[in-house]
Scaffold this motif. Structure first.
Motif, PDB file in Angstrom:
ATOM      1  N   ARG A 105       9.055   2.997  -4.163  1.00  0.00           N
ATOM      2  CA  ARG A 105       9.321   1.842  -5.039  1.00  0.00           C
ATOM      3  C   ARG A 105       9.514   2.313  -6.473  1.00  0.00           C
ATOM      4  O   ARG A 105      10.467   1.926  -7.156  1.00  0.00           O
ATOM      5  CB  ARG A 105       8.176   0.823  -4.957  1.00  0.00           C
ATOM      6  N   ASP A 108      12.784   4.092  -6.859  1.00  0.00           N
ATOM      7  CA  ASP A 108      13.875   3.134  -6.978  1.00  0.00           C
ATOM      8  C   ASP A 108      13.960   2.564  -8.394  1.00  0.00           C
ATOM      9  O   ASP A 108      15.053   2.420  -8.947  1.00  0.00           O
ATOM     10  CB  ASP A 108      13.719   1.993  -5.970  1.00  0.00           C
ATOM     11  N   GLU A 109      12.821   2.241  -8.983  1.00  0.00           N
ATOM     12  CA  GLU A 109      12.811   1.720 -10.356  1.00  0.00           C
ATOM     13  C   GLU A 109      13.396   2.738 -11.342  1.00  0.00           C
ATOM     14  O   GLU A 109      14.058   2.370 -12.301  1.00  0.00           O
ATOM     15  CB  GLU A 109      11.382   1.360 -10.784  1.00  0.00           C
TER      16      GLU A 109
END
Length: 173
Positions: A105, A108-109
């Motif tokens: 996550r 991805d950020e």
């Protein structure tokens, strides 16, 4: 996503982000954590201190992840995640899986395309290598992400063999 296994030292990986098997203090330690802090230099520790003074006053919770600069490492970022200590009396598998999901996550950020993972919790935290590999490979392969390459960087032949077996057992279409 392509999943590969690489023998060796995670601090030498030329990827967008390397994942650090950190302790909750974020201030360095032994194993992978110590190696990343030593090789990456003082910039990593400085950002970790800022995180401790602001967002994570009580430390980074187990199963969570946060990014800093990679300092002098060939990567752009370090994603710190705190793995659970293995317990024969309590199933902490979901916390270990969360380390991988949360790291992806954060990747991805950041817009990271390539991420290198160690075998989180399988060192001093005592997680049995075969089970750690099963959870790691299964979680990464099942997580929706824009990361195009996940590289498991494994320090020992036993770890490489365990991850190779886990990867071969995946049900791939």
């Amino acid at each position: 996503m392509r999943i590969t296994l690489v023998p060796g030292d995670i601090t030498t990986q030329n990827v967008d982000a390397v994942v650090n098997a950190a302790n909750s203090s974020l201030l360095g330690g032994g194993g992978v954590d110590g190696a990343i802090h030593r090789r990456g230099g003082p910039a990593i520790l400085a950002e970790c201190r800022e995180l401790r003074a602001s967002r994570y006053v009580n430390g980074l919770p187990t199963g969570m992840a946060v990014a800093t600069t990679a300092g002098e490492l060939p990567a752009r970022w370090v994603i710190h995640t705190v793995g659970p200590v293995f317990s024969a009396g309590e199933d902490r598998s979901e916390l270990l899986a969360s380390c991988y999901r949360e790291s992806l996550r954060v990747a991805d950020e950041l817009g990271a395309a390539g991420v290198a993972f160690p075998a989180v919790s399988a060192g001093v935290y005592g997680w049995p290598m075969d089970d750690a590999a099963r959870i790691a490979v299964g979680t990464v392969s099942a997580t929706a992400t824009r990361v195009s390459e996940v590289r498991f960087v494994l320090f020992t032949a036993d770890a490489h063999a365990a991850f190779d077996l886990a990867l071969s057992l995946l049900d791939r279409p």
